[in-house]
Design a protein around this motif. Structure first.
Motif, PDB file in Angstrom:
ATOM      1  N   SER A 187       0.810  -1.112  -0.058  1.00 41.59           N
ATOM      2  CA  SER A 187      -0.020   0.005  -0.119  1.00 41.59           C
ATOM      3  C   SER A 187       0.875   1.227   0.028  1.00 41.59           C
ATOM      4  CB  SER A 187      -0.939   0.132   1.203  1.00 41.59           C
ATOM      5  OG  SER A 187      -1.910   1.170   1.327  1.00 41.59           O
ATOM      6  N   SER A 188       1.762   1.409   0.951  1.00 38.61           N
ATOM      7  CA  SER A 188       2.610   2.565   1.083  1.00 38.61           C
ATOM      8  C   SER A 188       3.434   2.757  -0.192  1.00 38.61           C
ATOM      9  CB  SER A 188       3.474   2.574   2.387  1.00 38.61           C
ATOM     10  OG  SER A 188       4.260   1.578   2.436  1.00 38.61           O
ATOM     11  N   LEU A 189       4.175   1.354  -0.706  1.00 40.54           N
ATOM     12  CA  LEU A 189       5.307   1.655  -1.975  1.00 40.54           C
ATOM     13  C   LEU A 189       4.490   1.922  -3.112  1.00 40.54           C
ATOM     14  CD1 LEU A 189       7.357  -1.646  -1.180  1.00 40.54           C
ATOM     15  CD2 LEU A 189       8.072   0.798  -0.721  1.00 40.54           C
ATOM     16  N   SER A 190       3.274   1.562  -3.356  1.00 37.48           N
ATOM     17  CA  SER A 190       2.490   1.782  -4.646  1.00 37.48           C
ATOM     18  C   SER A 190       2.105   3.308  -4.539  1.00 37.48           C
ATOM     19  CB  SER A 190       1.340   1.040  -4.619  1.00 37.48           C
ATOM     20  OG  SER A 190       0.582   1.097  -3.533  1.00 37.48           O
ATOM     21  N   ARG A 191       2.135   3.991  -3.212  1.00 43.61           N
ATOM     22  CA  ARG A 191       1.692   5.213  -3.523  1.00 43.61           C
ATOM     23  C   ARG A 191       2.811   6.223  -3.768  1.00 43.61           C
ATOM     24  NH1 ARG A 191      -1.634   3.698   1.148  1.00 43.61           N
ATOM     25  NH2 ARG A 191       0.017   5.014   2.652  1.00 43.61           N
ATOM     26  N   GLU A 192       3.870   5.824  -3.640  1.00 43.75           N
ATOM     27  CA  GLU A 192       4.982   6.691  -3.773  1.00 43.75           C
ATOM     28  C   GLU A 192       5.098   7.303  -5.130  1.00 43.75           C
ATOM     29  OE1 GLU A 192       8.459   5.248  -1.804  1.00 43.75           O
ATOM     30  OE2 GLU A 192       7.527   5.163   0.163  1.00 43.75           O
ATOM     31  N   PRO A 193       5.360   8.584  -5.766  1.00 44.64           N
ATOM     32  CA  PRO A 193       5.373   9.080  -6.821  1.00 44.64           C
ATOM     33  C   PRO A 193       6.481   8.431  -7.548  1.00 44.64           C
ATOM     34  CG  PRO A 193       5.139  10.763  -5.224  1.00 44.64           C
ATOM     35  CD  PRO A 193       5.307   9.562  -4.213  1.00 44.64           C
ATOM     36  N   VAL A 194       7.804   8.244  -7.154  1.00 45.06           N
ATOM     37  CA  VAL A 194       8.851   7.789  -7.845  1.00 45.06           C
ATOM     38  C   VAL A 194       8.483   6.319  -8.260  1.00 45.06           C
ATOM     39  CG1 VAL A 194      11.142   7.043  -7.565  1.00 45.06           C
ATOM     40  CG2 VAL A 194      10.658   9.149  -6.806  1.00 45.06           C
ATOM     41  N   ASN A 195       7.853   5.590  -7.218  1.00 41.12           N
ATOM     42  CA  ASN A 195       7.392   4.229  -7.695  1.00 41.12           C
ATOM     43  C   ASN A 195       6.438   4.037  -8.734  1.00 41.12           C
ATOM     44  OD1 ASN A 195       9.415   3.354  -5.763  1.00 41.12           O
ATOM     45  ND2 ASN A 195       7.858   2.733  -4.088  1.00 41.12           N
ATOM     46  N   ARG A 196       5.737   4.910  -8.787  1.00 38.78           N
ATOM     47  CA  ARG A 196       4.623   4.966  -9.817  1.00 38.78           C
ATOM     48  C   ARG A 196       5.079   5.580 -10.946  1.00 38.78           C
ATOM     49  NH1 ARG A 196      -0.519   7.993  -6.918  1.00 38.78           N
ATOM     50  NH2 ARG A 196      -1.369   6.179  -5.595  1.00 38.78           N
ATOM     51  N   GLY A 197       6.084   6.194 -10.800  1.00 34.95           N
ATOM     52  CA  GLY A 197       6.944   6.727 -12.197  1.00 34.95           C
ATOM     53  C   GLY A 197       7.619   5.559 -12.799  1.00 34.95           C
ATOM     54  N   PHE A 198       8.270   4.697 -12.183  1.00 37.08           N
ATOM     55  CA  PHE A 198       8.870   3.319 -12.693  1.00 37.08           C
ATOM     56  C   PHE A 198       7.679   2.477 -13.026  1.00 37.08           C
ATOM     57  CE2 PHE A 198      12.744   4.997 -10.275  1.00 37.08           C
ATOM     58  CZ  PHE A 198      13.722   4.595 -11.423  1.00 37.08           C
ATOM     59  N   ALA A 199       6.771   2.409 -12.377  1.00 34.66           N
ATOM     60  CA  ALA A 199       5.661   1.607 -12.756  1.00 34.66           C
ATOM     61  C   ALA A 199       5.068   1.879 -14.276  1.00 34.66           C
ATOM     62  CB  ALA A 199       4.482   1.676 -11.704  1.00 34.66           C
ATOM     63  N   ILE A 200       4.942   3.267 -14.480  1.00 31.93           N
ATOM     64  CA  ILE A 200       4.356   4.048 -15.659  1.00 31.93           C
ATOM     65  C   ILE A 200       5.460   3.739 -16.638  1.00 31.93           C
ATOM     66  CG2 ILE A 200       3.823   5.929 -16.785  1.00 31.93           C
ATOM     67  CD1 ILE A 200       2.706   6.996 -14.342  1.00 31.93           C
ATOM     68  N   LEU A 201       6.690   3.716 -16.514  1.00 35.43           N
ATOM     69  CA  LEU A 201       7.895   3.557 -17.298  1.00 35.43           C
ATOM     70  C   LEU A 201       7.766   2.068 -18.042  1.00 35.43           C
ATOM     71  CD1 LEU A 201      10.641   4.122 -18.999  1.00 35.43           C
ATOM     72  CD2 LEU A 201      11.721   3.643 -16.592  1.00 35.43           C
ATOM     73  N   GLY A 202       7.647   1.284 -16.903  1.00 33.68           N
ATOM     74  CA  GLY A 202       7.399  -0.346 -17.023  1.00 33.68           C
ATOM     75  C   GLY A 202       6.381  -0.500 -18.190  1.00 33.68           C
TER      76      GLY A 202
END
Length: 424
Positions: free
Chosen positions: A57-72
């Motif tokens: 929950s906390s990891l998936s809300r972090e902007p940088v992690n979301r950025g890498f998810a979008i990049l993926g």
């Protein structure tokens, strides 16, 4: 020395006892990593999965992690439009698992003491790596297999290419990237702790990186020394390094009236390698400038999706009649194979983390700043290396780079972090 031996026998405690087991496994994995991508990489990946399960929950809300998810997702979409989808999707394994692991490790590694421990682990492993490499150049080689094949080394007698040290990393360029990391970490540890043992390791790593015969890592090592000297305020050393560098560059590139006298004092090993006279008969299709132009032409033809990961080698072989695995520039490889959006996003995200690192460094206490600076410089070295060569196809080097990036992200003073975690 006794204190050092005691430190290296025990696994370091984690600021949060709830994650002690995870941190123990990561420390063991980091130690094994240079010798076995399977043992070291799998250990760290298993910890990353466990952390994601506990903190999704906390990891998936972090902007940088979301950025890498979008990049993926962008890279997956680009792979779908590739001419060779199977190869393109296979190429995603050089990126997606590492985005995932980065997010978890960034949450696990937040204490400056953890950075010191990581540095010690990798610096110690550089000793056997260098010894094996030196023996290799003395024509000792083979393919030893340990632990039922889980550790398998291809140590080519005489080096690979011949005359260039490769050690357990099989190819000199990959070993050079390894030294770009461990040389800087050993230098940073020595400046921080001033232990005599570290002087020997720094010199051993310096010998190793020289024997890789990589111009890229030579330049990075010089820049790193200048960065540390400037950080320490050692103006005399800055001047000395600058003068020695100027003499070597003059021997390589200055007009003959200047270069010839300098070549009497500078070994040919250095100046002939720098100006390519050591390999003066190199065909045009082997030049990096030719590869870069080819990759950019690919980008211009398909700027949004590229031609698919792992496509450069096939297309270059068809047109140039020579197999080259990649264009020796990570940005151009990504733009040509996954499109400009993916390349810009990756460098944008990494650049943002590096920029934020400057503010994190300022927020740390003077005691903790040197080790953080060391990690920041070590990752910058990896970034600079990627502009002239690509070593991420070796999972060990790829993971080492992502560990460095994770280590400089979310860094906090250990005491405050421990209290906050236990209270959360």
């Amino acid at each position: 020395m006794n204190r050092f031996s005691l430190e290296m026998k025990a696994l370091q405690p984690h600021p949060d006892p709830n994650f002690q087991r995870h941190w123990n496994v990561v420390q063991i994995g980091l130690f094994l990593l240079p010798f076995s991508a399977f043992l070291g990489g799998t250990s760290i990946l298993m910890v990353a999965i466990a952390i994601w399960v506990r903190k999704f929950s906390s990891l998936s809300r972090e902007p940088v992690n979301r950025g890498f998810a979008i990049l993926g997702l962008v890279m997956i979409a680009a792979a779908w439009f590739a001419d060779d989808r199977a190869n393109a999707f296979l190429g995603l394994f050089n990126f997606l698992p590492f985005f995932f692991t980065f997010a978890a490790l960034a949450d696990l590694i937040r204490s400056p003491k953890q950075l010191t421990q990581i540095a010690w682990i990798w610096v110690i492993t550089s000793i056997p790596v260098t010894v094996i490499g030196i023996l290799q150049l003395l024509n000792f080689g083979g393919m030893p297999s340990l632990l039922w094949g889980l550790i398998s080394w291809k140590v080519f007698a005489g080096g690979n290419p011949v005359g260039r040290m490769a050690s357990v990393f099989e190819y000199a360029t990959i070993l050079a990237n390894y030294y770009a990391i461990v040389f800087i970490l050993s230098l940073g540890l020595w400046l921080q702790e001033r232990r005599k043992l570290l002087i020997g390791i720094v010199l051993l790593n310096a010998i190793g990186l020289i024997l890789t015969n990589s111009r890229n890592v030579w330049a990075i090592a010089v820049l790193a020394c200048l960065a540390f000297a400037l950080y320490q305020g050692w103006k005399t050393i800055v001047a000395a390094v600058g003068a020695i560098t100027g003499i070597i560059l003059g021997a390589a590139f200055a007009p003959d009236s200047i270069a010839l006298p300098l070549r009497k004092i500078v070994p040919r090993f250095f100046w002939a390698r720098l100006n390519d006279q050591m390999y003066s008969d190199r065909p045009v299709n082997q030049l990096r400038s030719t590869q870069w132009k080819f990759a950019w032409n690919m980008t211009e033809q398909r700027p949004l999706t590229g031609w698919g990961l792992r496509s450069f080698a096939r297309l270059y072989t068809e047109q140039m009649q020579l197999w080259i695995g990649h264009p020796h520039n990570l940005f151009l490889m990504l733009s040509s194979e996954s499109g400009l959006p993916a390349a810009v996003m990756l460098y944008g995200l990494v650049g943002w983390i590096m920029a934020q690192g400057i503010w994190i460094w300022k927020a740390l206490s003077p005691t903790n700043r040197p080790i953080y600076f060391t990690f920041w410089i070590a990752f910058l070295a990896c970034t600079l290396f990627s502009f002239l060569d690509i070593a991420l196809f070796d999972a060990r080097i790829n993971l080492m780079g992502w560990v460095l990036l994770a280590a400089i992200w979310k860094m906090e003073e250990s005491g405050e972090w421990g209290v906050r975690l236990r209270g959360s």
